[in-house]
Design an enzyme around this catalytic site. Structure first.
Site, PDB file in Angstrom:
ATOM      1  N   ASP A   1       0.058  -4.345   6.115  1.00 47.64           N
ATOM      2  CA  ASP A   1      -0.880  -3.824   7.119  1.00 47.64           C
ATOM      3  C   ASP A   1      -2.287  -4.206   6.690  1.00 47.64           C
ATOM      4  O   ASP A   1      -2.654  -4.001   5.525  1.00 47.64           O
ATOM      5  CB  ASP A   1      -0.764  -2.304   7.224  1.00 47.64           C
ATOM      6  CG  ASP A   1       0.587  -1.867   7.778  1.00 47.64           C
ATOM      7  OD1 ASP A   1       1.344  -2.740   8.250  1.00 47.64           O
ATOM      8  OD2 ASP A   1       0.882  -0.660   7.726  1.00 47.64           O
TER       9      ASP A   1
ATOM     10  N   HIS B   1       0.845  -1.198   0.000  1.00 45.24           N
ATOM     11  CA  HIS B   1       0.000   0.000   0.000  1.00 45.24           C
ATOM     12  C   HIS B   1       0.877   1.243   0.000  1.00 45.24           C
ATOM     13  O   HIS B   1       2.103   1.148   0.029  1.00 45.24           O
ATOM     14  CB  HIS B   1      -0.975   0.000   1.187  1.00 45.24           C
ATOM     15  CG  HIS B   1      -0.314   0.024   2.539  1.00 45.24           C
ATOM     16  ND1 HIS B   1       0.303  -1.075   3.084  1.00 45.24           N
ATOM     17  CD2 HIS B   1      -0.181   1.020   3.447  1.00 45.24           C
ATOM     18  CE1 HIS B   1       0.787  -0.768   4.275  1.00 45.24           C
ATOM     19  NE2 HIS B   1       0.517   0.503   4.512  1.00 45.24           N
TER      20      HIS B   1
ATOM     21  N   HIS C   1       6.573  -6.056  11.758  1.00 46.88           N
ATOM     22  CA  HIS C   1       5.875  -4.768  11.913  1.00 46.88           C
ATOM     23  C   HIS C   1       5.265  -4.635  13.312  1.00 46.88           C
ATOM     24  O   HIS C   1       4.050  -4.534  13.485  1.00 46.88           O
ATOM     25  CB  HIS C   1       4.785  -4.638  10.843  1.00 46.88           C
ATOM     26  CG  HIS C   1       4.298  -3.215  10.657  1.00 46.88           C
ATOM     27  ND1 HIS C   1       3.402  -2.620  11.505  1.00 46.88           N
ATOM     28  CD2 HIS C   1       4.575  -2.291   9.705  1.00 46.88           C
ATOM     29  CE1 HIS C   1       3.148  -1.399  11.086  1.00 46.88           C
ATOM     30  NE2 HIS C   1       3.854  -1.170   9.992  1.00 46.88           N
TER      31      HIS C   1
ATOM     32  N   HIS D   1      -5.304  -1.020  11.877  1.00 47.04           N
ATOM     33  CA  HIS D   1      -4.522  -2.230  12.088  1.00 47.04           C
ATOM     34  C   HIS D   1      -5.349  -3.177  12.958  1.00 47.04           C
ATOM     35  O   HIS D   1      -6.135  -2.743  13.804  1.00 47.04           O
ATOM     36  CB  HIS D   1      -3.203  -1.928  12.811  1.00 47.04           C
ATOM     37  CG  HIS D   1      -2.218  -1.147  12.003  1.00 47.04           C
ATOM     38  ND1 HIS D   1      -1.345  -1.724  11.117  1.00 47.04           N
ATOM     39  CD2 HIS D   1      -1.985   0.193  11.948  1.00 47.04           C
ATOM     40  CE1 HIS D   1      -0.599  -0.799  10.555  1.00 47.04           C
ATOM     41  NE2 HIS D   1      -0.959   0.383  11.042  1.00 47.04           N
TER      42      HIS D   1
ATOM     43  N   HIS E   1       1.397   3.874   2.095  1.00 48.84           N
ATOM     44  CA  HIS E   1       1.958   4.578   3.252  1.00 48.84           C
ATOM     45  C   HIS E   1       3.478   4.679   3.150  1.00 48.84           C
ATOM     46  O   HIS E   1       4.140   3.793   2.611  1.00 48.84           O
ATOM     47  CB  HIS E   1       1.564   3.867   4.548  1.00 48.84           C
ATOM     48  CG  HIS E   1       0.195   4.235   5.019  1.00 48.84           C
ATOM     49  ND1 HIS E   1      -0.535   3.463   5.905  1.00 48.84           N
ATOM     50  CD2 HIS E   1      -0.602   5.299   4.727  1.00 48.84           C
ATOM     51  CE1 HIS E   1      -1.709   4.035   6.138  1.00 48.84           C
ATOM     52  NE2 HIS E   1      -1.770   5.151   5.435  1.00 48.84           N
TER      53      HIS E   1
ATOM     54  N   ASP F   1       5.858   4.320   5.260  1.00 50.97           N
ATOM     55  CA  ASP F   1       6.673   3.287   5.889  1.00 50.97           C
ATOM     56  C   ASP F   1       6.644   1.967   5.111  1.00 50.97           C
ATOM     57  O   ASP F   1       7.302   1.000   5.507  1.00 50.97           O
ATOM     58  CB  ASP F   1       6.238   3.067   7.342  1.00 50.97           C
ATOM     59  CG  ASP F   1       4.820   2.574   7.468  1.00 50.97           C
ATOM     60  OD1 ASP F   1       3.969   2.980   6.653  1.00 50.97           O
ATOM     61  OD2 ASP F   1       4.543   1.770   8.383  1.00 50.97           O
ATOM     62  N   HIS F   2       5.907   1.930   4.004  1.00 50.68           N
ATOM     63  CA  HIS F   2       5.871   0.736   3.162  1.00 50.68           C
ATOM     64  C   HIS F   2       6.310   1.022   1.721  1.00 50.68           C
ATOM     65  O   HIS F   2       6.542   0.075   0.972  1.00 50.68           O
ATOM     66  CB  HIS F   2       4.460   0.138   3.135  1.00 50.68           C
ATOM     67  CG  HIS F   2       4.066  -0.512   4.417  1.00 50.68           C
ATOM     68  ND1 HIS F   2       4.080  -1.884   4.598  1.00 50.68           N
ATOM     69  CD2 HIS F   2       3.673   0.022   5.602  1.00 50.68           C
ATOM     70  CE1 HIS F   2       3.690  -2.169   5.833  1.00 50.68           C
ATOM     71  NE2 HIS F   2       3.436  -1.030   6.466  1.00 50.68           N
TER      72      HIS F   2
END
Length: 774
Positions: free
Chosen positions: A213, A92, A454, A432, A94, A96-97
């Site tokens: 996530d 996805h 994670h 989450h 975000h 952090d990904h």
């Protein structure tokens, strides 16, 4: 190929008239799957995982850590060789990904393929462009010039790098299966944000599910994550909240709206740090509904401070069909993301923002590390009437995480210290899974191996303990393994496999059952780790392959005579055929073709002056014979023996007579002459061999027979009584004038040992001088 067979009762697929037989080897092989977290191992942030199995290298996600700047926030890319990565999958959009994706694709040797869903690609272009802008503002420099590349190491990539990276991205739909080499993968809805995907991978018969996530909760605009219909061998699952259990959605919404209302009704300003896309849209829907239901709040402005606001709205409108039924139904009437009481803040310059009186501001980024949200926080933090509402997960080493611990002072973006007097509250809308949702999902998926990623080390450890306690009820051989590797710690999972193949087509079309140990001959075809055995005739029916042949032809310089070539070929090979064509030769000469090995290799002379053509169908035997023939051609025109064996009277010019036309040399005569020459050369070889052993050897030749008289006085078992020399007579007679090499050898000698040695020697020489039998 040979395989050992045993009967099988498995059903055959679509191919007709095929009775499958499973052919198995006795060897049991072991495959090792290696999984290494390059980020988000016992931490939250910079998700990136290296998967290596059966010759494939896959990278799962490619994010940054929001708590660190520049290169420090990247995953540990020095652990991987980028040029070896075959596929990169992004779950996805975000940061952090996905935020280190342009760095990995443009600043390393990566040449693989990149896949993500349609909404993810659309948002990544917007989100990473905004991220670049914020980083440039934070560092006080632009990221677009060459000087910045050299002088500012914290600028990971440029706008040009981002554009090139986006051009390389390939798209995947939910439930679409894509194959890359031996890897097959498909995307499943993960529910976390618009376009979020889980990836179900299959390599060599083994499956792995990477959740990224995910959320198991239906919210105002997204569906919950789906559960795959297969039980994977390996599950890589997030452990963000460990064993924490969320309050009910109604309770969280009530607390969220109540906290906002309490702050603004006392005249304060409420800051809600969010990422520009994702959870922000969900919170805007909630607050807009609350404002509609409470007229006394409608005079208080609600601002969405993001340059991406209008473009984000277009993205959500475009992909409304990927949201839940509620949003799809509303889209038929009106756009649910066209809010009545929430306005976009056109200018996000904090200095020009009029914040007199109560207001609510959604501002990015969500971790308060920079940008508008940080500037407003620094401006409002000292007033006790104001409030900050953290509505998502706060990553370690960020200001958002720091203020949740209610410190007395904070450090502003300019570096000065100031008191923290405003209200700080936390309500989780991070999408989450909590412990109950995560545990239920893992139980339904029922994997053989679980890898937790994670999550902070403490939360992850508590989740691992809870899962182990749950599985303790099962027999030990049915319990899954559970690991929680830190960054750079490799997890190795071993899988055993037994090589097997299905016998297809005419090979399987038989009345009797196959017997254990019975041999099967056919072509072994392996594709995507599935193996079958078919006959060459059935290859095109059961595979995409076709049987073909390669015809080779060499033109070899040859200035010798046909008789020379005939002699050497017959001396070297047995079963040589010869044909002649009266027409087509150079200067009216005949075209002569010699055939070897059932005419699979042919040597043709007479078509081109000074050239012999060697032609054959490529095969192991044909290639070896062709090499031997080429060597023989070169030798036949250069050796002294060839000149002697094919010598003729001088060819000076003379007047042609009628006798020359009346008595042409027939083909049979040529063959007889050639055969006689071969026999004579073998007899001379025997003579030469004997001369190497004895000083005095007299030879007498008569057709296919020769007599050798040997006189010697050494190496005798018994010496003559008169002390003289011993005389032995060896008679060699070839039974016919063929090239078989069989000869009748007679030895007359008083010394029995010497007679036996001579008999064996001459027979071996005669046998070794025979032509090769093809």
């Amino acid at each position: 190929r040979h395989c050992t067979c045993r009967p099988s009762h498995s059903s055959q697929q679509q191919q007709p008239s095929a009775k499958p037989i499973v052919a198995t080897t006795a060897m049991v092989l072991e495959d090792v799957m290696a999984i290494t977290p390059l980020g988000s191992g016992q931490e939250v942030g910079r998700s990136c995982h290296l998967l290596e199995f059966r010759g494939m290298t896959i990278l799962l996600d490619c994010g940054i850590h929001p708590g660190y700047d520049g290169l420090n926030g990247l995953p540990f890319f020095d652990r991987v060789e980028p040029e070896r990565v075959d596929v990169l999958l992004i779950t996805h959009f975000h940061l952090d990904h996905a935020a280190s994706l342009p760095y990995f694709t443009e600043r390393t040797g990566f040449r693989g393929r990149i896949f993500m869903t349609h909404p993810t690609k659309a948002v990544i272009r917007l989100l990473l462009g905004d991220y670049l802008r914020l980083m440039s503002i934070k560092k006080g420099s632009s990221s677009g010039g060459d000087d910045d590349k050299n002088n500012n190491s914290d600028v990971l990539y440029t706008e040009e790098d981002l554009t090139k990276c986006c051009d390389k991205i390939e798209l995947i739909d939910y439930h679409q299966t894509i194959s890359v080499g031996s890897l097959k993968f498909r995307a499943l809805n993960a529910g976390h944000v618009l376009g979020a995907a889980m990836f179900l991978l299959e390599i060599g018969g083994r499956t792995l599910l990477y959740t990224g996530d995910y959320s198991m909760e239906d919210d105002r605009h997204l569906m919950a994550a789906e559960i795959p219909n297969v039980k994977p061998d390996v599950l890589m699952v997030e452990a963000t909240y460990g064993v924490q259990v969320h309050a009910s959605r109604a309770e969280r919404e009530a607390r969220f709206t109540g906290t906002v209302e309490r702050i603004v009704t006392r005249g304060g300003r409420c800051l809600i740090p969010v990422f520009a896309l994702g959870r922000a849209q969900e919170l805007l829907l909630i607050l807009d509904e609350h404002w509609q239901a409470n007229p006394h709040l409608q005079s208080i402005p609600v601002w969405y401070a993001s340059k991406l606001a209008s473009r984000a709205l277009r993205v959500y409108q475009t992909y409304a069909n990927m949201m839940n039924a509620r949003i799809r139904a509303q889209m038929d009437v009106a756009n649910p993301f066209s809010f009545r009481f929430i306005r976009n803040l056109k200018s996000v310059k904090v200095d020009s923002f009029d914040d007199r009186g109560p207001s609510v501001v959604f501002a990015s980024p969500g971790m308060l590390q920079s940008g508008v949200s940080r500037q407003l926080f620094d401006r409002w933090a000292t007033d006790p009437k104001n409030g900050v509402l953290i509505a998502g997960y706060a990553v370690e080493n960020t200001l958002a995480k720091e203020i949740m611990n209610q410190p007395k002072e904070v450090v502003t973006l300019e570096g000065r210290r100031q008191p923290l007097n405003c209200l700080v509250d936390y309500v989780s809308f991070s999408a989450h899974v909590d412990f109950m949702e995560n545990r239920n999902f893992i139980s339904k998926v029922d994997p053989k191996h679980i890898i937790l990623v994670h999550g902070q080390k403490d939360e992850m450890g508590r989740l691992k303990s809870a899962l182990m306690l749950q599985y303790k009820k099962l027999p030990e051989n049915k319990r899954p393994t559970i690991t929680m590797p830190p960054n750079l710690q490799e997890v190795k999972l071993k899988f055993t496999r037994r090589r097997s193949a299905k016998v297809m087509g005419s090979l399987a079309d038989r009345e009797e059952e196959p017997q254990e140990g019975e041999a099967v001959r056919g072509i072994l075809v392996t594709q995507n780790f599935s193996t079958k055995i078919v006959s060459p005739e059935d290859l095109s029916t059961y595979t995409q392959l076709r049987v073909g042949s390669v015809s080779s032809k060499l033109h070899v310089p040859f200035a010798g005579q046909v008789a020379t070539l005939r002699l050497f070929l017959n001396e070297m090979f047995s079963g040589v055929t010869e044909t002649e064509e009266e027409e087509g030769g150079i200067d009216g000469a005949k075209i002569t073709t010699f055939g070897l090995h059932e005419d699979q290799v042919k040597v043709t002379t007479g078509k081109t002056r000074g050239v012999a053509t060697v032609s054959w169908d490529a095969s192991p035997a044909g290639d070896i014979l062709a090499d031997a023939v080429v060597a023989l051609l070169m030798h036949a025109q250069s050796s002294i023996a060839s000149i002697r064996l094919t010598s003729q009277p001088c060819g000076h010019r003379r007047k042609k007579t009628s006798e020359d036309d009346d008595e042409p040399a027939s083909k049979k005569q040529k063959e007889e002459e050639s055969s006689a020459n071969v026999v004579e050369s073998r007899l001379r070889l025997i003579h030469n061999t004997l001369l190497e052993q004895f000083d005095n050897v007299e030879a007498t030749y008569e057709g296919s027979t020769a007599s050798f008289e040997i006189q010697t006085d050494t190496g005798l078992e018994k010496y003559p009584a008169d002390g003289g020399v011993l005389t032995c007579t060896v008679k060699v007679e070839f039974e016919d004038e063929s090239n078989s090499g069989e000869a009748k050898v007679t030895v007359e000698c008083e010394d029995a040992t010497l007679a036996g040695n001579l008999q064996e020697c001459v027979k071996n020489v005669a046998l070794s001088s025979s032509s090769i039998k093809l």
